[in-house]
Design a protein around this motif. Structure first.
Motif, PDB file in Angstrom:
ATOM      1  N   ASP A  55      18.948 -65.459 -30.582  1.00 35.18           N
ATOM      2  CA  ASP A  55      17.856 -66.368 -30.206  1.00 35.18           C
ATOM      3  C   ASP A  55      17.520 -67.322 -31.353  1.00 35.18           C
ATOM      4  N   VAL A  56      17.522 -66.794 -32.558  1.00 36.48           N
ATOM      5  CA  VAL A  56      17.196 -67.612 -33.730  1.00 36.48           C
ATOM      6  C   VAL A  56      18.263 -68.678 -33.949  1.00 36.48           C
ATOM      7  N   VAL A  57      19.517 -68.294 -33.825  1.00 39.09           N
ATOM      8  CA  VAL A  57      20.616 -69.263 -33.974  1.00 39.09           C
ATOM      9  C   VAL A  57      20.511 -70.347 -32.901  1.00 39.09           C
ATOM     10  N   ARG A  58      20.279 -69.925 -31.649  1.00 33.63           N
ATOM     11  CA  ARG A  58      20.165 -70.876 -30.537  1.00 33.63           C
ATOM     12  C   ARG A  58      19.014 -71.868 -30.775  1.00 33.63           C
ATOM     13  N   ALA A  59      17.872 -71.375 -31.220  1.00 31.94           N
ATOM     14  CA  ALA A  59      16.712 -72.245 -31.475  1.00 31.94           C
ATOM     15  C   ALA A  59      16.988 -73.198 -32.629  1.00 31.94           C
ATOM     16  N   THR A  60      17.675 -72.722 -33.632  1.00 31.91           N
ATOM     17  CA  THR A  60      18.014 -73.572 -34.777  1.00 31.91           C
ATOM     18  C   THR A  60      18.947 -74.701 -34.345  1.00 31.91           C
ATOM     19  N   LEU A  61      19.949 -74.377 -33.558  1.00 33.46           N
ATOM     20  CA  LEU A  61      20.901 -75.392 -33.107  1.00 33.46           C
ATOM     21  C   LEU A  61      20.278 -76.374 -32.124  1.00 33.46           C
ATOM     22  N   ALA A  62      19.245 -75.945 -31.407  1.00 33.80           N
ATOM     23  CA  ALA A  62      18.569 -76.833 -30.450  1.00 33.80           C
ATOM     24  C   ALA A  62      17.662 -77.839 -31.154  1.00 33.80           C
ATOM     25  N   ASN A  63      17.301 -77.555 -32.389  1.00 31.94           N
ATOM     26  CA  ASN A  63      16.446 -78.451 -33.157  1.00 31.94           C
ATOM     27  C   ASN A  63      17.306 -79.573 -33.727  1.00 31.94           C
ATOM     28  N   PRO A  64      16.905 -80.846 -33.500  1.00 30.25           N
ATOM     29  CA  PRO A  64      17.720 -81.973 -33.997  1.00 30.25           C
ATOM     30  C   PRO A  64      17.990 -81.923 -35.499  1.00 30.25           C
ATOM     31  N   ALA A  76       7.246 -66.108 -29.732  1.00 26.66           N
ATOM     32  CA  ALA A  76       7.286 -66.518 -28.329  1.00 26.66           C
ATOM     33  C   ALA A  76       8.084 -67.804 -28.115  1.00 26.66           C
ATOM     34  N   GLN A  77       8.118 -68.665 -29.108  1.00 22.79           N
ATOM     35  CA  GLN A  77       8.838 -69.932 -28.983  1.00 22.79           C
ATOM     36  C   GLN A  77      10.351 -69.751 -29.055  1.00 22.79           C
ATOM     37  N   VAL A  78      10.802 -68.617 -29.548  1.00 22.78           N
ATOM     38  CA  VAL A  78      12.230 -68.401 -29.783  1.00 22.78           C
ATOM     39  C   VAL A  78      12.809 -67.264 -28.935  1.00 22.78           C
ATOM     40  N   MET A  79      12.004 -66.275 -28.617  1.00 19.60           N
ATOM     41  CA  MET A  79      12.478 -65.061 -27.931  1.00 19.60           C
ATOM     42  C   MET A  79      13.068 -65.347 -26.557  1.00 19.60           C
ATOM     43  N   THR A  80      13.806 -64.380 -26.050  1.00 23.85           N
ATOM     44  CA  THR A  80      14.219 -64.386 -24.649  1.00 23.85           C
ATOM     45  C   THR A  80      13.084 -63.706 -23.891  1.00 23.85           C
ATOM     46  N   PRO A  81      12.396 -64.451 -23.014  1.00 28.91           N
ATOM     47  CA  PRO A  81      11.223 -63.882 -22.349  1.00 28.91           C
ATOM     48  C   PRO A  81      11.599 -63.001 -21.154  1.00 28.91           C
TER      49      PRO A  81
END
Length: 142
Positions: A55-64, A76-81
Motif C-alpha cells: 500500500d505504501v509503495v502504491r501510494a508513493t508511486l501515485a504521488n506525482p 486511512a489515506q494509504v490502507m486497503t479499506p
C-alpha cells in the motif's frame, strides 16, 4: 492433506494494529519493529482495513512527486479499506490458499462469526505449512 488443516493451525494470533487516523510513519514503525509486512487497521475494535508495505509503495508511486509525507499522511489515506478478503479460523488452509491466489493478496485477516479480528494468516504461513508437510527430513543448513 491441506484440506484437513485449518487456518487456526497456522495463523498468527497476535494482532498488530493501528488506528486509521494515526500517521503513516507510526504504521511503518510498527512494521519495522515487529518485522512484519501487514498491520491491521482497527477503530473501536472494528476492522477498518489493512496497511501493507505494498500500500505504501502504491501510494508513493501515485504521488506525482513520488514522495509521501510520512507524518502528514494518515494510515486511512494509504490502507486497503474494508471490505477485505478475510478467512475464518475453522476454514481449511487450502481455501485460504485459494483466496491468496485468486485475489492476489498476501495476508488475510482471520475473523470470527461476529466480524471480530482473531488474527492474521499470511502467504508465508501457508508456504511454511506446505514446506513442513512435504519436506523430507530437514537439512541443518535450511
Amino acid at each position: 492433506r491441506s484440506s484437513q488443516v485449518t487456518v487456526s493451525n497456522w495463523m498468527t494470533n497476535k494482532v498488530v494494529s493501528i488506528g486509521p487516523d494515526e500517521p503513516l510513519f507510526a504504521g511503518l514503525e510498527q512494521m519495522a519493529e515487529q518485522q512484519i509486512r501487514h498491520v491491521m487497521v482497527l477503530e473501536d475494535g472494528h476492522l477498518r482495513g489493512i496497511l501493507s508495505n505494498r500500500d505504501v509503495v502504491r501510494a508513493t508511486l501515485a504521488n506525482p512527486e513520488r514522495r509521501l509525507d510520512l507524518h502528514g499522511t494518515t494510515v486511512a489515506q494509504v490502507m486497503t479499506p474494508t471490505p477485505l478478503h478475510t478467512v475464518m479460523a475453522g476454514e481449511s488452509l487450502a481455501k485460504a490458499a485459494e483466496a491468496f491466489l485468486y485475489h492476489k493478496v498476501n495476508a488475510l485477516p482471520v475473523i470470527d462469526g461476529a466480524g471480530g479480528v482473531q488474527g492474521i494468516l499470511t502467504s508465508e504461513d501457508v508456504l511454511r505449512a506446505v514446506f513442513l508437510a512435504e519436506a523430507p527430513i530437514r537439512r541443518p543448513d535450511l
